[in-house]
Motif scaffolding. Sequence first.
Motif, PDB file in Angstrom:
ATOM      1  N   ALA A  26      43.852  13.033  21.892  1.00  0.00           N
ATOM      2  CA  ALA A  26      44.519  12.236  20.855  1.00  0.00           C
ATOM      3  C   ALA A  26      45.159  11.000  21.462  1.00  0.00           C
ATOM      4  N   VAL A  27      45.797  11.163  22.630  1.00  0.00           N
ATOM      5  CA  VAL A  27      46.402  10.011  23.306  1.00  0.00           C
ATOM      6  C   VAL A  27      45.325   8.978  23.611  1.00  0.00           C
ATOM      7  N   GLY A  28      44.174   9.462  24.101  1.00  0.00           N
ATOM      8  CA  GLY A  28      43.073   8.555  24.420  1.00  0.00           C
ATOM      9  C   GLY A  28      42.621   7.784  23.194  1.00  0.00           C
ATOM     10  N   VAL A  29      42.445   8.494  22.080  1.00  0.00           N
ATOM     11  CA  VAL A  29      41.969   7.849  20.852  1.00  0.00           C
ATOM     12  C   VAL A  29      42.990   6.829  20.359  1.00  0.00           C
ATOM     13  N   ALA A  30      44.285   7.182  20.454  1.00  0.00           N
ATOM     14  CA  ALA A  30      45.316   6.295  19.934  1.00  0.00           C
ATOM     15  C   ALA A  30      45.496   5.059  20.805  1.00  0.00           C
ATOM     16  N   GLU A  31      45.373   5.219  22.121  1.00  0.00           N
ATOM     17  CA  GLU A  31      45.754   4.144  23.028  1.00  0.00           C
ATOM     18  C   GLU A  31      44.590   3.281  23.508  1.00  0.00           C
ATOM     19  N   ILE A  32      43.373   3.843  23.496  1.00  0.00           N
ATOM     20  CA  ILE A  32      42.257   3.101  24.085  1.00  0.00           C
ATOM     21  C   ILE A  32      41.266   2.728  22.993  1.00  0.00           C
ATOM     22  N   ASP A  33      40.907   1.428  22.935  1.00  0.00           N
ATOM     23  CA  ASP A  33      39.915   0.985  21.953  1.00  0.00           C
ATOM     24  C   ASP A  33      38.556   1.588  22.277  1.00  0.00           C
ATOM     25  N   GLY A  34      37.923   2.127  21.271  1.00  0.00           N
ATOM     26  CA  GLY A  34      36.562   2.626  21.453  1.00  0.00           C
ATOM     27  C   GLY A  34      36.484   3.961  22.156  1.00  0.00           C
ATOM     28  N   PHE A  35      37.655   4.595  22.390  1.00  0.00           N
ATOM     29  CA  PHE A  35      37.652   5.908  23.039  1.00  0.00           C
ATOM     30  C   PHE A  35      37.396   6.987  21.999  1.00  0.00           C
ATOM     31  N   GLY A  36      36.763   8.046  22.436  1.00  0.00           N
ATOM     32  CA  GLY A  36      36.609   9.192  21.558  1.00  0.00           C
ATOM     33  C   GLY A  36      35.286   9.237  20.837  1.00  0.00           C
ATOM     34  N   GLY A  37      34.475   8.202  21.004  1.00  0.00           N
ATOM     35  CA  GLY A  37      33.172   8.202  20.366  1.00  0.00           C
ATOM     36  C   GLY A  37      32.196   9.102  21.101  1.00  0.00           C
ATOM     37  N   GLN A  38      30.938   8.988  20.686  1.00  0.00           N
ATOM     38  CA  GLN A  38      29.915   9.851  21.261  1.00  0.00           C
ATOM     39  C   GLN A  38      29.771   9.610  22.765  1.00  0.00           C
ATOM     40  N   SER A  39      29.864   8.345  23.175  1.00  0.00           N
ATOM     41  CA  SER A  39      29.635   8.058  24.589  1.00  0.00           C
ATOM     42  C   SER A  39      30.739   8.665  25.449  1.00  0.00           C
ATOM     43  N   THR A  40      31.979   8.648  24.950  1.00  0.00           N
ATOM     44  CA  THR A  40      33.076   9.268  25.699  1.00  0.00           C
ATOM     45  C   THR A  40      32.806  10.749  25.879  1.00  0.00           C
ATOM     46  N   ILE A  41      32.465  11.398  24.772  1.00  0.00           N
ATOM     47  CA  ILE A  41      32.260  12.842  24.831  1.00  0.00           C
ATOM     48  C   ILE A  41      31.093  13.176  25.752  1.00  0.00           C
ATOM     49  N   ARG A  42      30.035  12.378  25.670  1.00  0.00           N
ATOM     50  CA  ARG A  42      28.893  12.587  26.566  1.00  0.00           C
ATOM     51  C   ARG A  42      29.329  12.502  28.023  1.00  0.00           C
ATOM     52  N   ALA A  43      30.085  11.452  28.343  1.00  0.00           N
ATOM     53  CA  ALA A  43      30.485  11.239  29.739  1.00  0.00           C
ATOM     54  C   ALA A  43      31.409  12.352  30.218  1.00  0.00           C
ATOM     55  N   VAL A  44      32.400  12.707  29.380  1.00  0.00           N
ATOM     56  CA  VAL A  44      33.353  13.739  29.798  1.00  0.00           C
ATOM     57  C   VAL A  44      32.648  15.074  30.007  1.00  0.00           C
TER      58      VAL A  44
END
Lengths: 322, 329
Positions: A26-44
Amino acid sequence: MSAHLQRLRRAPALPISIALLIVIYAVGVAEIDGFGGQSTIRAVLLLSSFLGLAAAGQTLVILIGGIDLSIPFVVGAANVAVAQLAGKGMSFVLAIVIVLAAAGLFGALNALISVRCRVHPLLITLGSGTAIVGLVQWWTKGLPVGGAPNWLSSLVSIGANTGPVPVAPVVVIWLVLAILFVFLLRRTVFGRKAYALGSAPEAAALALIRPVRIWIAAFAISAVLAAIAGILQLGFTGSADATVGSPYLFLSVGAVVIGGTAIGGGTGGYTGTAIGALTLTLLTTVFAGLGLGDALQQTVLGLAIIVLVGAYGRGAHVRTRI
Amino acid sequence: MSEVATVQAAAPVTPRRTVRVDPTSLFGAGLLVALLVVNLATNPSSFAPANLAATFGLATPIILAAFAVTPSLLVGNGGIDLSVGPVMGLVDVIIVHDLIGRAGISDPVVVVVVALATGLAVGLVNGLLIAYVRIEPIVASLGTYLACSGVALSLLSSPGGSVPNWLGELAGGASVVTVLAALAVWWLFTRRPAYTQLMATAGDERAAFTSGIDTARIRVLAYVLGGLLAGIGGLALAAVLGSADPTVGPNYTLTGIAAAAFGGVSLAGGRGGILRALVGAVAIFLLQNLLTYLNVSPFLLDVAYGAVLVAAVAVNGQIGELLARRRRP
C-alpha cells in the motif's frame, strides 16, 4: 496429527507478516507513481522466487536446529560451474545434473562433519562455502567461458508468460516446489522426524530418529536448492558471476526468521519463509522506487528483523524452562 | 572409631598440584607455532625487528575482532555477536569522518571515549534485545549487524578522510597498546564474580538461575563487554586503514568468529577465553600473511582458508567430544 504437533506447526507469524506485506504494498502504491501494476508484481514475484528457493533449504536446516551459511557460496559456485561446463561443450542439461549432484554431496559432507565432530554448522558451512567458491573460481580462472542457453533465459525473463498465466515460468516452478516442500515438512515421515529432531534432539534420539541421516538429507536438500537458485540466476543475468549469491548470506536467514521459523529449531514452516521472501523483496523494491539508498534500506531491514522477531519470535524465560 | 581413623589416615586428602592443559587449546596453539615457523622461513623480512611493529599493527583489527566475539560465545545458550564487524566499521566512520573530519575534534581523549561509547551502546542494545526481549542472539545481532553497516554507509558512502598522527601511530609501534588495553579489560573482568557467574550461566543456565544468578544481567554484561572490545577494535581498524571506510568492517565478524574458534573458544559456550582468541587470531593472520606472500591465486587462498577453518573447527570439536566421553563414567 496430535494437537501438540499442530500447535508447533502453526506459524504465529503468518497474520503479522501478511499484514506487513499488504502495508508495504500500500505504501508503494500511494507513494510511487506507476507502482503496483502488472510489471511490479511480475518483477517482485520473479525476484522473490530466487530468494524463496535459496531460503527453502535454509528453512529445513534451521528447523532441525542448524544453520547453513554456505548458501550464498553454493549459489555462486553453481552459477559459475554450470556456465563453465556448458561453455566447454557439455550439454546444458548434463551440466545441470552434474552440478546438482555435486551440490548434494557438498551439503551431505557439511552435515556429516558437523554431526560427527559435534561442531556448530555455522563455521563448517562458512569454511566449506568459502573453499568451494575458491575451487570453482580457480578452475575457471575467474573467467567462466559459457553463458545461459535461451530456454533458461526465457524461464526467468520478466516479460515471459507461463502458458496463459502472466508470470515467468520460474515463479510457477517456485510455487510447485513450495507446495512440495510444505508437503514434505507436514505430511511425510521425514518432515515429522525433522520437527522432532529440531524441538528435542535427545527425545528424538530415544524415538530412534537417526540425526545423521536427517542432517545429511537436510543439508543436501539445502545445497541442491541453492544450486538451482544459482543456475536460474545464470539465466536471469545472462553471464556467470561467483558473487551473485552474496546477498543471500543474511537474506536467506532473514526470510526464514521473518517467516516465523525459530532459530534453534522445532517451530515454523515454509509458508512463512515464502511470505518472508516476498516481504523482503517487496521492501527492497519499494525502497528502490522511493529512491532511498542501499544504506537506509539495510538499516530498515535490520530494524524490521528485530521488531518482527521481537513481536512474535520471543523465547521463553528461563524460569519457565526449569 | 579407630578403624575409621585408620582409613582416614590411609587416604590423606592432598590436592594434586598438577598443571592441567586443556587439549582443546592445543590444536590452535600447534597451528600457530607451525604457521609462525613457515612464515619465518619463507618471509623473514616482515618479522625483522624493523618491520615487526607494522606487521603486528596489521594483525590488531583481527585480534580485537576475535576478542570482541569471545564474551558472547563464552556465555553460551546460542550466544553469538554478529554485529562486531559492523560496529568496528561504524566506529571507524564516526571517529574519522564525523568527529575528526567534520567536527575537527582530534583530541585523543574525546576520540577514544566516543569510540568506546559507540561500541558499548551497540553492545548494550544487543544485550537487552537478547536477554530481556529474548530474541535469539543470532537474529538480534543480525539485526544490529545490518543496522550498523547501514548507518555507517549512510554517514559516508565511499572511503575517505585521514587520521591524526596519534591515531596513525596505533597502526605501528603503538599498536600493542590497543591489544594490551583489551587484555587488561578482560583480566579485570575475570577477577570479578561476574566472570564465574558467566561461566556458570554457560554451563547450565537453568541451574545458574536457580542458584540465584541473575542470568539475564550476565548475558547483557557479556554483550556489553563484547561491544566495548569492538569499540577498541574500531580504533585499531581506523589506525590500520588510515581513513574512514564504511565497507570493510562487516568482514571482520566472520573472521573474528573463525579466529576465536581456531584458538579453541567453543561455539557452544563455557570453554575458552581471550588468550585462545588471541592465539586463533594470530594464527589466522599468519595464514593470510603466508598465503598472500606466496602470491598464490586469490582463489586458492580462499580454498586454503576455508579448508583450514573446517579442519580446525572439526578437530577442536573432535577433541572436545573425546574429552567429554572420557569424563563420563
